[in-house]
Design a protein around this motif. Structure first.
Motif, PDB file in Angstrom:
ATOM      1  N   LYS A 169       0.835  -1.202   0.000  1.00  0.00           N
ATOM      2  CA  LYS A 169       0.000   0.000   0.000  1.00  0.00           C
ATOM      3  C   LYS A 169       0.870   1.252   0.000  1.00  0.00           C
ATOM      4  CE  LYS A 169      -4.279   1.466   0.136  1.00  0.00           C
ATOM      5  NZ  LYS A 169      -5.256   1.098  -0.901  1.00  0.00           N
ATOM      6  N   THR A 170       1.976   1.232   0.764  1.00  0.00           N
ATOM      7  CA  THR A 170       2.882   2.377   0.802  1.00  0.00           C
ATOM      8  C   THR A 170       3.501   2.624  -0.570  1.00  0.00           C
ATOM      9  OG1 THR A 170       3.392   1.954   3.130  1.00  0.00           O
ATOM     10  CG2 THR A 170       4.942   3.318   1.902  1.00  0.00           C
ATOM     11  N   GLU A 171       3.950   1.563  -1.227  1.00  0.00           N
ATOM     12  CA  GLU A 171       4.540   1.710  -2.552  1.00  0.00           C
ATOM     13  C   GLU A 171       3.509   2.227  -3.561  1.00  0.00           C
ATOM     14  OE1 GLU A 171       6.219  -2.037  -3.562  1.00  0.00           O
ATOM     15  OE2 GLU A 171       7.893  -1.862  -2.138  1.00  0.00           O
ATOM     16  N   GLN A 172       2.269   1.770  -3.409  1.00  0.00           N
ATOM     17  CA  GLN A 172       1.209   2.248  -4.299  1.00  0.00           C
ATOM     18  C   GLN A 172       0.959   3.739  -4.086  1.00  0.00           C
ATOM     19  OE1 GLN A 172      -2.777   1.047  -3.383  1.00  0.00           O
ATOM     20  NE2 GLN A 172      -3.402   0.970  -5.516  1.00  0.00           N
ATOM     21  N   LEU A 173       0.921   4.181  -2.826  1.00  0.00           N
ATOM     22  CA  LEU A 173       0.700   5.595  -2.533  1.00  0.00           C
ATOM     23  C   LEU A 173       1.862   6.451  -3.027  1.00  0.00           C
ATOM     24  CD1 LEU A 173      -0.801   5.364   1.084  1.00  0.00           C
ATOM     25  CD2 LEU A 173      -2.011   5.896  -1.031  1.00  0.00           C
ATOM     26  N   GLU A 174       3.101   5.921  -2.916  1.00  0.00           N
ATOM     27  CA  GLU A 174       4.251   6.660  -3.429  1.00  0.00           C
ATOM     28  C   GLU A 174       4.155   6.824  -4.945  1.00  0.00           C
ATOM     29  OE1 GLU A 174       7.656   4.515  -2.142  1.00  0.00           O
ATOM     30  OE2 GLU A 174       7.586   5.278  -0.082  1.00  0.00           O
ATOM     31  N   GLY A 175       3.711   5.759  -5.625  1.00  0.00           N
ATOM     32  CA  GLY A 175       3.517   5.849  -7.073  1.00  0.00           C
ATOM     33  C   GLY A 175       2.439   6.858  -7.433  1.00  0.00           C
ATOM     34  N   GLN A 176       1.351   6.867  -6.663  1.00  0.00           N
ATOM     35  CA  GLN A 176       0.282   7.829  -6.914  1.00  0.00           C
ATOM     36  C   GLN A 176       0.750   9.257  -6.667  1.00  0.00           C
ATOM     37  OE1 GLN A 176      -2.936   6.538  -4.407  1.00  0.00           O
ATOM     38  NE2 GLN A 176      -3.510   4.834  -5.742  1.00  0.00           N
ATOM     39  N   LEU A 177       1.580   9.440  -5.633  1.00  0.00           N
ATOM     40  CA  LEU A 177       2.114  10.768  -5.356  1.00  0.00           C
ATOM     41  C   LEU A 177       3.011  11.248  -6.484  1.00  0.00           C
ATOM     42  CD1 LEU A 177       2.552  13.158  -3.439  1.00  0.00           C
ATOM     43  CD2 LEU A 177       4.409  11.851  -2.377  1.00  0.00           C
ATOM     44  N   GLU A 178       3.839  10.349  -6.985  1.00  0.00           N
ATOM     45  CA  GLU A 178       4.721  10.713  -8.094  1.00  0.00           C
ATOM     46  C   GLU A 178       3.921  11.061  -9.340  1.00  0.00           C
ATOM     47  OE1 GLU A 178       8.589   8.851 -10.478  1.00  0.00           O
ATOM     48  OE2 GLU A 178       7.693   7.783  -8.789  1.00  0.00           O
ATOM     49  N   ASN A 179       2.882  10.276  -9.624  1.00  0.00           N
ATOM     50  CA  ASN A 179       2.029  10.578 -10.784  1.00  0.00           C
ATOM     51  C   ASN A 179       1.290  11.900 -10.600  1.00  0.00           C
ATOM     52  OD1 ASN A 179       2.745   8.177 -12.067  1.00  0.00           O
ATOM     53  ND2 ASN A 179       1.064   7.024 -11.142  1.00  0.00           N
ATOM     54  N   ALA A 180       0.853  12.162  -9.352  1.00  0.00           N
ATOM     55  CA  ALA A 180       0.164  13.429  -9.089  1.00  0.00           C
ATOM     56  C   ALA A 180       1.104  14.607  -9.302  1.00  0.00           C
ATOM     57  CB  ALA A 180      -0.384  13.436  -7.664  1.00  0.00           C
ATOM     58  N   ASN A 181       2.364  14.452  -8.891  1.00  0.00           N
ATOM     59  CA  ASN A 181       3.337  15.527  -9.107  1.00  0.00           C
ATOM     60  C   ASN A 181       3.559  15.776 -10.597  1.00  0.00           C
ATOM     61  OD1 ASN A 181       3.693  15.881  -6.376  1.00  0.00           O
ATOM     62  ND2 ASN A 181       5.454  14.513  -6.247  1.00  0.00           N
ATOM     63  N   LYS A 182       3.622  14.702 -11.377  1.00  0.00           N
ATOM     64  CA  LYS A 182       3.803  14.855 -12.820  1.00  0.00           C
ATOM     65  C   LYS A 182       2.599  15.544 -13.448  1.00  0.00           C
ATOM     66  CE  LYS A 182       6.856  10.852 -13.427  1.00  0.00           C
ATOM     67  NZ  LYS A 182       7.002   9.512 -14.045  1.00  0.00           N
ATOM     68  N   ARG A 183       1.397  15.140 -13.026  1.00  0.00           N
ATOM     69  CA  ARG A 183       0.194  15.787 -13.561  1.00  0.00           C
ATOM     70  C   ARG A 183       0.139  17.255 -13.167  1.00  0.00           C
ATOM     71  NH1 ARG A 183      -2.306  10.838 -12.043  1.00  0.00           N
ATOM     72  NH2 ARG A 183      -3.120  11.796 -10.136  1.00  0.00           N
ATOM     73  N   LEU A 184       0.574  17.552 -11.925  1.00  0.00           N
ATOM     74  CA  LEU A 184       0.598  18.942 -11.476  1.00  0.00           C
ATOM     75  C   LEU A 184       1.556  19.767 -12.323  1.00  0.00           C
ATOM     76  CD1 LEU A 184      -0.321  21.052  -9.415  1.00  0.00           C
ATOM     77  CD2 LEU A 184       1.550  20.308  -7.929  1.00  0.00           C
ATOM     78  N   ASP A 185       2.726  19.204 -12.635  1.00  0.00           N
ATOM     79  CA  ASP A 185       3.681  19.907 -13.492  1.00  0.00           C
ATOM     80  C   ASP A 185       3.099  20.144 -14.882  1.00  0.00           C
ATOM     81  OD1 ASP A 185       5.516  19.999 -11.479  1.00  0.00           O
ATOM     82  OD2 ASP A 185       6.614  18.214 -12.108  1.00  0.00           O
ATOM     83  N   ASP A 186       2.400  19.144 -15.407  1.00  0.00           N
ATOM     84  CA  ASP A 186       1.785  19.309 -16.735  1.00  0.00           C
ATOM     85  C   ASP A 186       0.728  20.402 -16.724  1.00  0.00           C
ATOM     86  OD1 ASP A 186       3.378  17.276 -17.698  1.00  0.00           O
ATOM     87  OD2 ASP A 186       1.867  15.714 -17.427  1.00  0.00           O
ATOM     88  N   LEU A 187      -0.061  20.436 -15.649  1.00  0.00           N
ATOM     89  CA  LEU A 187      -1.092  21.473 -15.551  1.00  0.00           C
ATOM     90  C   LEU A 187      -0.470  22.864 -15.435  1.00  0.00           C
ATOM     91  CD1 LEU A 187      -3.646  19.762 -13.132  1.00  0.00           C
ATOM     92  CD2 LEU A 187      -3.932  20.179 -15.570  1.00  0.00           C
ATOM     93  N   VAL A 188       0.628  22.948 -14.683  1.00  0.00           N
ATOM     94  CA  VAL A 188       1.313  24.241 -14.550  1.00  0.00           C
ATOM     95  C   VAL A 188       1.848  24.698 -15.904  1.00  0.00           C
ATOM     96  CG1 VAL A 188       3.328  25.385 -13.542  1.00  0.00           C
ATOM     97  CG2 VAL A 188       1.877  23.933 -12.117  1.00  0.00           C
ATOM     98  N   LYS A 189       2.433  23.761 -16.664  1.00  0.00           N
ATOM     99  CA  LYS A 189       2.951  24.111 -17.993  1.00  0.00           C
ATOM    100  C   LYS A 189       1.815  24.540 -18.928  1.00  0.00           C
ATOM    101  CE  LYS A 189       6.901  20.964 -17.700  1.00  0.00           C
ATOM    102  NZ  LYS A 189       7.509  19.718 -18.217  1.00  0.00           N
ATOM    103  N   MET A 190       0.702  23.821 -18.854  1.00  0.00           N
ATOM    104  CA  MET A 190      -0.436  24.171 -19.707  1.00  0.00           C
ATOM    105  C   MET A 190      -0.983  25.554 -19.361  1.00  0.00           C
ATOM    106  SD  MET A 190      -3.985  22.044 -20.256  1.00  0.00           S
ATOM    107  CE  MET A 190      -3.035  20.575 -20.693  1.00  0.00           C
TER     108      MET A 190
END
Length: 382
Positions: free
Chosen positions: A156-177
């Motif tokens: 579960k911890t590894e899954q949450l870390e993966g979700q956090l990393e994906n959320a950070n990437k999506r946040l960066d994409d939204l900022v760029k957009m």
């Protein structure tokens, strides 16, 4: 229904196949019986367990729960008929890798309850084999209690870390957009109006050039002034089209830390003076990497970010109260991004210092980035 179809985490790796090696043990246990039919029946039951165990890993959906039910039934049979209580360990590992929360707790309770009942049944009937193995049975029972919870929490911890990393990437994409949209709006509002005005005044000056040269000259002067104004506004706009500013990166860091239930503290002024945009971008990227490491690896409850300015450098310190960098490296062989931070800092003649739990509680990452050096006016003129 789709959640029940997603049974297992993807990172079980070689663990299931390592566990299969331990299937040698029940065969050795069965060989201790003297009667041939007892041995043959026991071997058949073990082979059936082996096949069901493999099928449970390769099937999906409701079929997985069917195979687990058969495995629990076989475990009960082996405990009652052969005093072999160790199949619950195989089930404990298997159940720990189940992704669905309801499925995990249901099967965990059933397996644990079946283990308690069958072991107590053997003790009540005073089974000599089971009583002689009391220490090992107790260890097996404790492992059946702790192993699924440990495995489930780890996954579960590894899954949450993966979700956090994906959320950070999506946040960066939204900022760029959003930045692209802002640039498009600024270009439209700044250049669009001025270029339209230049076009209109050009047509007007061309018509007035023969009939009214004085008015045409006035329009041409206005045209030149409009072009100069447009050029000035474009330069100002390009100047404001900056990369990642430290203030913005600190805001994102605060949001990420709060999402991870880590208290955020900021000391110092984030608005840097006499610093090039490149150096500020590098500082922001290093801050982002350091905060990501704090969230993923430090197990901290507090993170303090301190900004200090000296005559030559900007000093950024990221301090947490976690487990320390050495323990983090042992837990995560993939590395913590320190090498990437050093490479970025070397590009701008910066440096990185790390202080871990041997010196202070947790870890402190100290980043030095040089300021923009300005020559004196007299020297520049000479």
């Amino acid at each position: 229904m789709q959640k029940w179809m997603q049974i297992f985490y993807k990172n079980t790796g070689l663990n299931p196949y390592v566990w299969l090696v331990f299937f040698i043990l029940p065969f050795y246990y069965i060989s201790q019986y003297s009667k041939l039919w007892t041995m043959v029946t026991g071997i058949i039951i073990i082979l059936v367990f082996f096949v069901c165990y493999l099928l449970a890993f390769i099937t999906k959906g409701w079929q997985v729960y069917m195979w687990i039910g058969l495995l629990i039934a076989i475990s009960i049979t082996m405990t009652i008929a052969y005093d072999y209580a160790y199949f619950s360990l195989f089930l404990a590992f298997f159940i720990g890798n189940i992704k669905n929360k309801a499925g995990f707790f249901t099967l965990y309770s059933v397996n644990l309850g079946a283990s308690f009942v069958t072991i107590n049944y053997g003790f009540i009937n005073q089974s000599s084999l089971l009583v002689s193995q009391l220490p090992f049975v107790f260890i097996s029972l404790m492992a059946s209690i702790l192993l699924p919870i440990s495995t489930y929490n780890k996954n579960k911890t590894e899954q949450l870390e993966g979700q956090l990393e994906n959320a950070n990437k999506r946040l960066d994409d939204l900022v760029k957009m959003e930045e692209r949209q802002r640039i498009a709006r600024d270009l439209h509002d700044t250049l669009g109006q001025k270029l339209s005005l230049i076009g209109l005044k050009t047509d007007l000056a061309r018509r007035l050039l023969r009939n009214n040269p004085d008015q045409a000259e006035i329009e041409l002067n206005d045209l030149r002034q409009t072009a100069s104004t447009a050029l000035k506004e474009v330069r100002e706009m390009v100047t404001t089209m900056r990369g990642t500013q430290l203030v913005d990166e600190l805001f994102r860091a605060e949001q990420i830390l709060k999402a991870a239930s880590i208290e955020f503290e900021l000391e110092g002024n984030p608005k840097l003076q006499d610093t090039s945009q490149l150096n500020e971008n590098v500082l922001g990227m290093c801050l982002k990497e350091a905060v990501t490491n704090v969230v993923k690896h430090s197990q901290a409850t507090t993170c303090t970010i301190t900004i200090k300015e000296t005559l030559a450098d900007n000093v950024l310190t990221i301090q947490d109260n976690g487990v320390g960098i050495e323990r983090t490296r042992k837990q995560d062989r993939r590395g913590t991004g320190i090498l990437g931070m050093k490479e970025r800092l070397e590009f701008v003649n910066g440096c990185l210092d790390i202080r871990s739990a041997t010196d202070i509680p947790g870890t402190a990452i100290i980043i030095h980035v040089p300021k923009l050096v300005r020559k004196p006016i007299k020297e520049a003129e000479s």
